[in-house]
Design a protein around this motif. Structure first.
Motif, PDB file in Angstrom:
ATOM      1  N   ILE A   3       6.115  -4.120 -16.299  1.00  0.00           N
ATOM      2  CA  ILE A   3       4.867  -3.448 -15.923  1.00  0.00           C
ATOM      3  C   ILE A   3       5.064  -2.665 -14.625  1.00  0.00           C
ATOM      4  O   ILE A   3       5.942  -2.969 -13.816  1.00  0.00           O
ATOM      5  N   ILE A   4       4.211  -1.660 -14.438  1.00  0.00           N
ATOM      6  CA  ILE A   4       4.180  -0.870 -13.206  1.00  0.00           C
ATOM      7  C   ILE A   4       2.773  -0.951 -12.640  1.00  0.00           C
ATOM      8  O   ILE A   4       1.791  -0.759 -13.356  1.00  0.00           O
ATOM      9  N   ILE A   5       2.713  -1.219 -11.340  1.00  0.00           N
ATOM     10  CA  ILE A   5       1.435  -1.231 -10.623  1.00  0.00           C
ATOM     11  C   ILE A   5       1.385   0.051  -9.815  1.00  0.00           C
ATOM     12  O   ILE A   5       2.263   0.317  -8.998  1.00  0.00           O
ATOM     13  N   LYS A   6       0.383   0.862 -10.055  1.00  0.00           N
ATOM     14  CA  LYS A   6       0.284   2.166  -9.406  1.00  0.00           C
ATOM     15  C   LYS A   6      -0.052   2.026  -7.927  1.00  0.00           C
ATOM     16  O   LYS A   6      -0.666   1.046  -7.499  1.00  0.00           O
ATOM     17  N   ALA A   7       0.347   3.011  -7.155  1.00  0.00           N
ATOM     18  CA  ALA A   7       0.144   3.004  -5.705  1.00  0.00           C
ATOM     19  C   ALA A   7      -1.331   3.189  -5.352  1.00  0.00           C
ATOM     20  O   ALA A   7      -2.048   3.935  -6.000  1.00  0.00           O
ATOM     21  N   HIS A  40      -7.203  -1.790 -17.309  1.00  0.00           N
ATOM     22  CA  HIS A  40      -7.251  -0.730 -16.292  1.00  0.00           C
ATOM     23  C   HIS A  40      -5.924   0.022 -16.243  1.00  0.00           C
ATOM     24  O   HIS A  40      -5.119  -0.170 -15.329  1.00  0.00           O
ATOM     25  N   PRO A  41      -5.683   0.928 -17.208  1.00  0.00           N
ATOM     26  CA  PRO A  41      -4.410   1.651 -17.216  1.00  0.00           C
ATOM     27  C   PRO A  41      -4.233   2.579 -16.009  1.00  0.00           C
ATOM     28  O   PRO A  41      -3.122   2.986 -15.715  1.00  0.00           O
ATOM     29  N   GLU A  42      -5.317   2.867 -15.320  1.00  0.00           N
ATOM     30  CA  GLU A  42      -5.198   3.706 -14.118  1.00  0.00           C
ATOM     31  C   GLU A  42      -4.590   2.927 -12.949  1.00  0.00           C
ATOM     32  O   GLU A  42      -4.167   3.516 -11.959  1.00  0.00           O
ATOM     33  N   ILE A  43      -4.503   1.595 -13.074  1.00  0.00           N
ATOM     34  CA  ILE A  43      -3.926   0.756 -12.019  1.00  0.00           C
ATOM     35  C   ILE A  43      -2.632   0.100 -12.492  1.00  0.00           C
ATOM     36  O   ILE A  43      -1.647   0.060 -11.762  1.00  0.00           O
ATOM     37  N   LEU A  44      -2.611  -0.409 -13.704  1.00  0.00           N
ATOM     38  CA  LEU A  44      -1.466  -1.165 -14.203  1.00  0.00           C
ATOM     39  C   LEU A  44      -1.047  -0.617 -15.559  1.00  0.00           C
ATOM     40  O   LEU A  44      -1.881  -0.453 -16.448  1.00  0.00           O
ATOM     41  N   ASN A  45       0.251  -0.307 -15.704  1.00  0.00           N
ATOM     42  CA  ASN A  45       0.797   0.187 -16.976  1.00  0.00           C
ATOM     43  C   ASN A  45       1.834  -0.776 -17.521  1.00  0.00           C
ATOM     44  O   ASN A  45       2.611  -1.348 -16.765  1.00  0.00           O
ATOM     45  N   MET A  88      -4.001 -12.217 -20.270  1.00  0.00           N
ATOM     46  CA  MET A  88      -3.451 -12.637 -18.988  1.00  0.00           C
ATOM     47  C   MET A  88      -4.267 -11.934 -17.907  1.00  0.00           C
ATOM     48  O   MET A  88      -4.616 -10.766 -18.068  1.00  0.00           O
ATOM     49  N   VAL A  89      -4.573 -12.642 -16.829  1.00  0.00           N
ATOM     50  CA  VAL A  89      -5.338 -12.061 -15.730  1.00  0.00           C
ATOM     51  C   VAL A  89      -4.389 -11.778 -14.568  1.00  0.00           C
ATOM     52  O   VAL A  89      -3.651 -12.664 -14.139  1.00  0.00           O
ATOM     53  N   PHE A  90      -4.424 -10.547 -14.091  1.00  0.00           N
ATOM     54  CA  PHE A  90      -3.654 -10.147 -12.918  1.00  0.00           C
ATOM     55  C   PHE A  90      -4.614  -9.861 -11.786  1.00  0.00           C
ATOM     56  O   PHE A  90      -5.494  -9.018 -11.916  1.00  0.00           O
ATOM     57  N   THR A  91      -4.438 -10.577 -10.676  1.00  0.00           N
ATOM     58  CA  THR A  91      -5.169 -10.250  -9.457  1.00  0.00           C
ATOM     59  C   THR A  91      -4.169  -9.585  -8.534  1.00  0.00           C
ATOM     60  O   THR A  91      -3.194 -10.209  -8.114  1.00  0.00           O
ATOM     61  N   ILE A  92      -4.383  -8.297  -8.277  1.00  0.00           N
ATOM     62  CA  ILE A  92      -3.460  -7.516  -7.457  1.00  0.00           C
ATOM     63  C   ILE A  92      -4.101  -7.280  -6.095  1.00  0.00           C
ATOM     64  O   ILE A  92      -5.220  -6.765  -6.016  1.00  0.00           O
ATOM     65  N   SER A  93      -3.390  -7.670  -5.055  1.00  0.00           N
ATOM     66  CA  SER A  93      -3.852  -7.426  -3.684  1.00  0.00           C
ATOM     67  C   SER A  93      -2.915  -6.397  -3.069  1.00  0.00           C
ATOM     68  O   SER A  93      -1.712  -6.624  -2.965  1.00  0.00           O
ATOM     69  N   ILE A 103       0.854  -1.190   0.000  1.00  0.00           N
ATOM     70  CA  ILE A 103       0.000   0.000   0.000  1.00  0.00           C
ATOM     71  C   ILE A 103       0.888   1.238   0.000  1.00  0.00           C
ATOM     72  O   ILE A 103       1.896   1.307   0.701  1.00  0.00           O
ATOM     73  N   GLY A 104       0.518   2.226  -0.794  1.00  0.00           N
ATOM     74  CA  GLY A 104       1.218   3.503  -0.814  1.00  0.00           C
ATOM     75  C   GLY A 104       2.486   3.532  -1.643  1.00  0.00           C
ATOM     76  O   GLY A 104       3.184   4.541  -1.667  1.00  0.00           O
ATOM     77  N   GLU A 105       2.826   2.459  -2.343  1.00  0.00           N
ATOM     78  CA  GLU A 105       4.047   2.417  -3.139  1.00  0.00           C
ATOM     79  C   GLU A 105       3.766   1.929  -4.555  1.00  0.00           C
ATOM     80  O   GLU A 105       2.886   1.104  -4.769  1.00  0.00           O
ATOM     81  N   VAL A 106       4.544   2.454  -5.479  1.00  0.00           N
ATOM     82  CA  VAL A 106       4.496   1.956  -6.855  1.00  0.00           C
ATOM     83  C   VAL A 106       5.301   0.664  -6.902  1.00  0.00           C
ATOM     84  O   VAL A 106       6.376   0.579  -6.324  1.00  0.00           O
ATOM     85  N   ALA A 107       4.773  -0.356  -7.544  1.00  0.00           N
ATOM     86  CA  ALA A 107       5.481  -1.635  -7.657  1.00  0.00           C
ATOM     87  C   ALA A 107       5.875  -1.868  -9.109  1.00  0.00           C
ATOM     88  O   ALA A 107       5.053  -1.728 -10.015  1.00  0.00           O
ATOM     89  N   LYS A 108       7.149  -2.193  -9.319  1.00  0.00           N
ATOM     90  CA  LYS A 108       7.626  -2.542 -10.659  1.00  0.00           C
ATOM     91  C   LYS A 108       7.826  -4.046 -10.692  1.00  0.00           C
ATOM     92  O   LYS A 108       8.420  -4.625  -9.793  1.00  0.00           O
TER      93      LYS A 108
END
Length: 131
Positions: free
Chosen positions: A93-97, A70-75, A121-126, A44-49
């Motif tokens: 890929i980058i997962i937005k904070a 969902h480009p607002e979450i994953l780029n 591909m399906v990404f489930t991000i927790s 939480i609160g961090e960008v993940a690469k």
């Protein structure tokens, strides 16, 4: 899953309200072919690469274009690649904070530019608190 629908659209003159044209549009929709499923934990609160492995499983060379639901979450940092038969590539890929716990399910689409074939591909991000 597949679905079909149709709509009728009319074009009218805005002043006279005269009907100029009528269109019948039919939609056929299918769920994409899911080739990979990823479960990712992001702080939480961090960008993940991170990255995802993708392989050209066809016997031909293809130019691929990648997009996300969902480009607002994953780029996707680089969204176009050329892969030969059997070649693999790590797609960055980058997962937005996010500022609170949340779970998101995102599709990444890989399209063969020359054939227009798609796979997904399906990404489930927790989003989790960092330990």
């Amino acid at each position: 899953y597949s679905s079909a629908a149709s709509d009728v659209y009319k074009r009218q003159d805005v002043n006279t309200r005269e009907l100029l044209a009528r269109y019948l549009i039919r939609y056929d929709v299918e769920m994409p072919h899911i080739t990979y499923k990823y479960n990712i934990k992001a702080p939480i609160g961090e960008v993940a690469k991170t990255g995802m492995m993708f392989q050209n499983s066809t016997p031909q060379k293809h130019d691929y274009e990648f997009s996300t639901s969902h480009p607002e979450i994953l780029n996707i940092l680089q969204n176009e690649f050329t892969l030969g038969p059997g070649d693999k590539m790590q797609i960055p890929i980058i997962i937005k904070a996010m500022d609170k716990p949340k779970q998101a399910q995102i599709l990444i689409f890989a399209q063969e530019k020359d054939t227009n074939k798609h796979e997904a591909m399906v990404f489930t991000i927790s989003y989790v608190l960092q330990q």
